[in-house]
Design an enzyme around this catalytic site. Structure first.
Site, PDB file in Angstrom:
ATOM      1  N   ASP A  66      24.927  68.897  -4.586  1.00 44.99           N
ATOM      2  CA  ASP A  66      25.359  67.758  -3.776  1.00 44.99           C
ATOM      3  C   ASP A  66      26.769  67.368  -4.204  1.00 44.99           C
ATOM      4  OD1 ASP A  66      25.729  64.956  -2.853  1.00 44.99           O
ATOM      5  OD2 ASP A  66      23.631  65.127  -2.269  1.00 44.99           O
ATOM      6  N   ILE A  67      27.634  67.158  -3.212  1.00 46.98           N
ATOM      7  CA  ILE A  67      29.044  66.888  -3.475  1.00 46.98           C
ATOM      8  C   ILE A  67      29.279  65.503  -4.098  1.00 46.98           C
ATOM      9  CG2 ILE A  67      29.708  65.846  -1.258  1.00 46.98           C
ATOM     10  CD1 ILE A  67      32.026  67.877  -1.169  1.00 46.98           C
ATOM     11  N   ASN A 113      14.944  62.313   2.685  1.00 45.83           N
ATOM     12  CA  ASN A 113      15.108  61.194   3.602  1.00 45.83           C
ATOM     13  C   ASN A 113      14.916  61.676   5.036  1.00 45.83           C
ATOM     14  OD1 ASN A 113      15.824  59.527   1.421  1.00 45.83           O
ATOM     15  ND2 ASN A 113      17.969  60.115   1.574  1.00 45.83           N
ATOM     16  N   GLY A 153      17.910  56.321   4.960  1.00 50.98           N
ATOM     17  CA  GLY A 153      19.126  56.731   4.259  1.00 50.98           C
ATOM     18  C   GLY A 153      19.618  58.109   4.640  1.00 50.98           C
ATOM     19  N   GLN A 154      18.955  58.767   5.615  1.00 48.66           N
ATOM     20  CA  GLN A 154      19.427  60.105   6.002  1.00 48.66           C
ATOM     21  C   GLN A 154      20.763  59.983   6.720  1.00 48.66           C
ATOM     22  OE1 GLN A 154      16.908  62.451   8.672  1.00 48.66           O
ATOM     23  NE2 GLN A 154      17.987  64.333   8.124  1.00 48.66           N
ATOM     24  N   HIS A 210      16.830  68.360   4.313  1.00 50.67           N
ATOM     25  CA  HIS A 210      17.206  68.693   2.942  1.00 50.67           C
ATOM     26  C   HIS A 210      16.347  67.911   1.968  1.00 50.67           C
ATOM     27  CE1 HIS A 210      19.787  65.376   4.319  1.00 50.67           C
ATOM     28  NE2 HIS A 210      19.714  64.914   3.088  1.00 50.67           N
ATOM     29  N   HIS A 246      16.401  66.516  -1.876  1.00 49.94           N
ATOM     30  CA  HIS A 246      17.239  66.232  -3.053  1.00 49.94           C
ATOM     31  C   HIS A 246      16.441  66.546  -4.314  1.00 49.94           C
ATOM     32  CE1 HIS A 246      20.303  63.581  -0.998  1.00 49.94           C
ATOM     33  NE2 HIS A 246      19.314  63.467  -0.124  1.00 49.94           N
TER      34      HIS A 246
HETATM   35  P1  AMP Z   1      21.027  62.115   2.912  1.00 51.02           P
HETATM   36  O1  AMP Z   1      21.542  60.731   2.694  1.00 51.02           O
HETATM   37  O2  AMP Z   1      19.611  62.302   2.437  1.00 51.02           O
HETATM   38  O3  AMP Z   1      21.221  62.586   4.342  1.00 51.02           O
HETATM   39  O4  AMP Z   1      21.889  63.039   1.954  1.00 51.02           O
HETATM   40  C1  AMP Z   1      22.960  63.810   2.368  1.00 51.02           C
HETATM   41  C2  AMP Z   1      23.631  64.319   1.132  1.00 51.02           C
HETATM   42  O5  AMP Z   1      24.517  65.366   1.490  1.00 51.02           O
HETATM   43  C3  AMP Z   1      24.475  63.276   0.409  1.00 51.02           C
HETATM   44  O6  AMP Z   1      23.959  63.089  -0.910  1.00 51.02           O
HETATM   45  C4  AMP Z   1      25.883  63.877   0.383  1.00 51.02           C
HETATM   46  O7  AMP Z   1      26.566  63.654  -0.829  1.00 51.02           O
HETATM   47  C5  AMP Z   1      25.593  65.344   0.599  1.00 51.02           C
HETATM   48  N1  AMP Z   1      26.666  66.102   1.229  1.00 51.02           N
HETATM   49  C6  AMP Z   1      27.327  65.816   2.369  1.00 51.02           C
HETATM   50  N2  AMP Z   1      28.244  66.763   2.649  1.00 51.02           N
HETATM   51  C7  AMP Z   1      28.138  67.697   1.663  1.00 51.02           C
HETATM   52  C8  AMP Z   1      28.807  68.925   1.375  1.00 51.02           C
HETATM   53  N3  AMP Z   1      29.787  69.401   2.167  1.00 51.02           N
HETATM   54  N4  AMP Z   1      28.435  69.613   0.272  1.00 51.02           N
HETATM   55  C9  AMP Z   1      27.480  69.151  -0.535  1.00 51.02           C
HETATM   56  N5  AMP Z   1      26.794  68.003  -0.330  1.00 51.02           N
HETATM   57  C10 AMP Z   1      27.131  67.283   0.762  1.00 51.02           C
END
Ligand code: AMP
Length: 137
Positions: free
Chosen positions: A30-31, A86, A92-93, A99, A101
């Protein structure tokens, strides 16, 4: 079909720190991590979230979670791990590609993921009965 950045990561059009891959799934860092080693496990197939997932897709994601979680923990010296997915905005999605976490946890890392509320009197049995009725229909 709604394209997201995760489809681009699957196609290698956007860079990611990929840590595991098989035919159905991909796992990458995760970034914006909650802790070092925060990994996202996704299906390569475009699926919105668990509410939209067919059984095979969900099972393949969870099998990858099960396979890699111990190694993720070991790599960063974690003592625990949260497995969270999520679904929809109110949860929070923000990326609408399924995905899960994997968040490595450490003693006293300061995270508090759940708030604990109390049911009003008799509310718990009413809620349980509503769910049982819904699931039986
Ligand atoms: P959610 O809030 O469950 O939809 O989580 C989405 C997650 O994707 C967040 O924790 C972001 O930090 C992560 N994210 C978004 N763009 C990227 C990316 N390009 N590479 C890695 N993680 C990402």
């Amino acid at each position: 079909m709604h394209e997201t950045i995760f489809d681009k990561i699957v196609r290698r059009e956007v860079p990611a720190e990929i840590v595991y891959e098989d035919d159905e799934t991909l796992a990458f860092l995760d970034i914006a991590p909650s802790n070092p080693g925060h990994v996202l496990v996704i299906p390569k197939k475009n699926v919105r979230n668990v509410l939209d997932a067919d059984k095979d897709t969900w099972m393949s994601v969870m099998e990858t979670v099960r396979t890699i979680a111990p190694g993720v923990m070991k790599a960063v010296g974690a003592t625990g791990i949260n497995v969270i997915s999520n679904a929809e905005e109110s949860s929070g999605q923000v990326v609408f590609h399924l995905h899960v976490h994997l968040i490595p946890r450490f003693e006293n890392d300061g995270h508090k993921l759940f708030v604990n509320k109390k049911y009003e009197e008799d509310e718990m049995s009413v809620v349980a009965e509503k769910i049982r009725t819904e699931l039986a229909s």
